[in-house]
Design a protein around this motif. Structure first.
Motif, short mmCIF file in Angstrom:
data_model
loop_
_atom_site.label_atom_id
_atom_site.label_comp_id
_atom_site.label_asym_id
_atom_site.label_seq_id
_atom_site.Cartn_x
_atom_site.Cartn_y
_atom_site.Cartn_z
N ARG A 1 -10.36 0.18 6.72
CA ARG A 1 -9.98 -1.04 7.44
C ARG A 1 -9.09 -1.98 6.63
NH1 ARG A 1 -15.95 -2.57 9.95
NH2 ARG A 1 -15.93 -1.07 11.68
N LEU A 2 -8.66 -1.59 5.47
CA LEU A 2 -7.79 -2.46 4.67
C LEU A 2 -6.47 -2.69 5.39
CD1 LEU A 2 -8.25 -1.12 1.02
CD2 LEU A 2 -9.04 -3.31 1.94
N ARG A 3 -6.02 -3.94 5.33
CA ARG A 3 -4.71 -4.30 5.87
C ARG A 3 -3.80 -4.72 4.71
NH1 ARG A 3 -5.10 -5.20 11.69
NH2 ARG A 3 -7.28 -5.35 12.34
N VAL A 4 -2.51 -4.77 4.98
CA VAL A 4 -1.55 -5.13 3.94
C VAL A 4 -1.88 -6.49 3.34
CG1 VAL A 4 0.88 -5.66 3.50
CG2 VAL A 4 0.27 -3.70 4.94
N ARG A 5 -2.31 -7.43 4.17
CA ARG A 5 -2.60 -8.79 3.71
C ARG A 5 -3.81 -8.86 2.79
NH1 ARG A 5 -6.58 -11.32 7.39
NH2 ARG A 5 -5.60 -13.33 7.13
N ASP A 6 -4.62 -7.82 2.74
CA ASP A 6 -5.84 -7.83 1.92
C ASP A 6 -5.57 -7.46 0.46
OD1 ASP A 6 -7.25 -8.41 4.24
OD2 ASP A 6 -7.64 -6.29 4.67
N ILE A 7 -4.35 -7.04 0.16
CA ILE A 7 -4.00 -6.58 -1.18
C ILE A 7 -3.25 -7.68 -1.92
CG2 ILE A 7 -2.89 -4.80 -2.53
CD1 ILE A 7 -5.19 -3.80 -0.76
N ASP A 8 -3.80 -8.16 -3.02
CA ASP A 8 -3.16 -9.17 -3.87
C ASP A 8 -2.75 -8.49 -5.17
OD1 ASP A 8 -2.41 -11.28 -5.52
OD2 ASP A 8 -3.94 -12.64 -4.72
N THR A 9 -1.50 -8.06 -5.25
CA THR A 9 -1.05 -7.31 -6.42
C THR A 9 -0.83 -8.20 -7.63
OG1 THR A 9 1.24 -7.52 -5.63
CG2 THR A 9 0.04 -5.53 -5.00
N GLU A 10 -0.66 -9.49 -7.43
CA GLU A 10 -0.45 -10.40 -8.56
C GLU A 10 -1.76 -10.70 -9.29
OE1 GLU A 10 1.63 -13.90 -7.46
OE2 GLU A 10 3.43 -12.82 -6.77
N ARG A 11 -2.80 -11.00 -8.54
CA ARG A 11 -4.09 -11.32 -9.15
C ARG A 11 -4.99 -10.10 -9.29
NH1 ARG A 11 -7.20 -15.80 -6.28
NH2 ARG A 11 -6.57 -14.66 -4.38
N LEU A 12 -4.53 -8.94 -8.81
CA LEU A 12 -5.30 -7.69 -8.85
C LEU A 12 -6.66 -7.87 -8.17
CD1 LEU A 12 -4.53 -6.38 -12.47
CD2 LEU A 12 -3.46 -5.73 -10.30
N ILE A 13 -6.58 -8.31 -6.91
CA ILE A 13 -7.78 -8.57 -6.11
C ILE A 13 -7.62 -7.91 -4.75
CG2 ILE A 13 -9.03 -10.37 -4.82
CD1 ILE A 13 -8.64 -12.20 -7.20
N ILE A 14 -8.69 -7.32 -4.27
CA ILE A 14 -8.76 -6.82 -2.89
C ILE A 14 -9.74 -7.69 -2.12
CG2 ILE A 14 -9.49 -4.90 -1.41
CD1 ILE A 14 -8.64 -2.99 -3.58
N THR A 15 -9.33 -8.16 -0.96
CA THR A 15 -10.21 -8.93 -0.10
C THR A 15 -10.79 -8.02 0.98
OG1 THR A 15 -8.93 -10.95 -0.46
CG2 THR A 15 -10.43 -10.93 1.42
N GLU B 1 1.94 -0.02 -3.67
CA GLU B 1 3.25 -0.54 -3.27
C GLU B 1 4.00 0.46 -2.41
OE1 GLU B 1 4.90 -1.43 -7.06
OE2 GLU B 1 3.84 -3.36 -7.27
N ALA B 2 3.85 1.75 -2.73
CA ALA B 2 4.47 2.78 -1.91
C ALA B 2 3.83 2.85 -0.53
CB ALA B 2 4.36 4.14 -2.61
N GLN B 3 2.49 2.65 -0.47
CA GLN B 3 1.79 2.69 0.81
C GLN B 3 2.18 1.50 1.67
OE1 GLN B 3 -0.01 5.32 1.47
NE2 GLN B 3 -0.73 4.72 3.49
N ILE B 4 2.35 0.32 1.05
CA ILE B 4 2.79 -0.86 1.80
C ILE B 4 4.21 -0.68 2.31
CG2 ILE B 4 3.36 -3.32 1.56
CD1 ILE B 4 1.00 -3.54 -0.40
N GLU B 5 5.07 -0.08 1.49
CA GLU B 5 6.43 0.19 1.92
C GLU B 5 6.45 1.17 3.10
OE1 GLU B 5 10.66 1.95 0.10
OE2 GLU B 5 8.93 1.56 -1.21
N SER B 6 5.53 2.15 3.05
CA SER B 6 5.43 3.11 4.16
C SER B 6 4.97 2.41 5.44
CB SER B 6 4.45 4.22 3.79
OG SER B 6 4.22 5.08 4.88
#
Length: 304
Positions: A129-143, A166-171
């Protein structure tokens, strides 16, 4: 159940047990039955079908809901019946080396999902159920949103996963552009967000990180894109564990168990592990201390 905001999984489970109960008693209408029939059904589950204690309780909850909220005939005391035994079992965990062997058998999105279950302690359905908005690549946190118990939490994002993420988000972005160009097929959205924010379903942030291979119809008959089905991930991980020739059988949840035991063995506080896993009770998290032998308090065997 929908009025009371029960989850779709609970809705499906309750309907299953209610149908099972009706068929068990010769397709009689539930209104013509009562506590004695419920007692006999629960007895049957424990004695003849050997179901687990949690399964028997699940069936009981479904029937209590039926009689209380649908038929307006509260069951009251259903008497005594054979309770399924709740065995105290330790979870199966893998060493870090064994997990790496499993991950090496996977590729693409399946590899990334298994890596997140081990590296972040996510449940299988939370990963799907992860969405793109749940990934914080700067703080290395998953919501994790609306996890078990409809609770939100944050957990670790392993830095090693960043290139694949990042590749998955680009896809996901490319797939979104493709769908918009050919008919604006939106993703499924929680609650009433599709009415409050009409364009949310075609915005990048709300896209599933791991979408299904093709669109489907929602309850209203609209064509939408759902996330990948959990059974596909389960099948891939089980096959990977088989190919890795592990001495113990495992599943997707084994990766989550291994995440917890690895953190505890490294000295991470049990409260921190509890929060990362999203456990309601500390007692649930304490089961992992038994797996790694912390309850022995440094006692050594006479043989050394």
């Amino acid at each position: 159940m929908r009025v009371k905001r029960y989850s779709p999984r609970t809705e499906k489970t309750y309907c299953y047990w209610i149908r099972f109960f009706i068929r068990y008693h010769g397709v009689r209408h539930p209104a013509s039955m009562g506590p004695s029939e419920v007692q006999a059904f629960l007895e049957h589950l424990a004695v003849e079908r050997y179901v687990a204690a949690a399964t028997q309780n699940q069936a009981l909850n479904a029937l209590v809901f039926l009689y209380r909220h649908i038929l307006d005939m509260p069951l009251g005391d259903i008497g005594t019946f054979s309770r399924a035994k709740r065995p105290r079992r330790l979870p199966v965990v893998l060493s870090h080396e064994e997990v790496m062997r499993v991950l090496n058998q996977l590729s693409g999105p399946m590899y990334l999902m298994a890596t997140l279950m081990y590296g972040s302690g996510l449940r299988l359905i939370e990963t799907c159920r992860l969405r793109v908005r749940d990934i914080d690549t700067e703080r290395l946190i998953i919501t994790v949103r609306a996890g078990k118990g409809d609770k939100d939490r944050t957990t670790l994002l392993p830095a090693v996963c960043l290139p694949a993420l990042e590749a998955q988000i680009e896809s996901a972005e490319q797939q979104l552009a493709y769908r918009i160009a050919r008919g604006r097929v939106p993703v499924t959205l929680p609650h009433a967000l599709d009415r409050k924010y009409p364009n949310a379903g075609i915005s990048l942030g709300w896209q599933w990180l791991f979408p299904a291979s093709r669109p489907c119809c929602d309850d209203a008959g609209n064509v939408v894109l759902h996330h990948i089905h959990s059974s596909a991930v389960q099948k891939a991980v089980k096959q990977a564990m088989k190919s890795a020739s592990l001495p113990r059988p495992g599943s997707c949840h084994t990766l989550r168990h291994s995440f917890a035991t690895q953190l505890l063995s490294q000295g991470t506080g049990i409260r921190t592990v509890q929060e990362l896993l999203g456990h309601k009770s500390i007692e649930t998290t304490q089961i992992y201390t038994h797996v790694i032998g912390k309850e022995f308090a440094g006692v050594r065997s006479p043989l050394g």
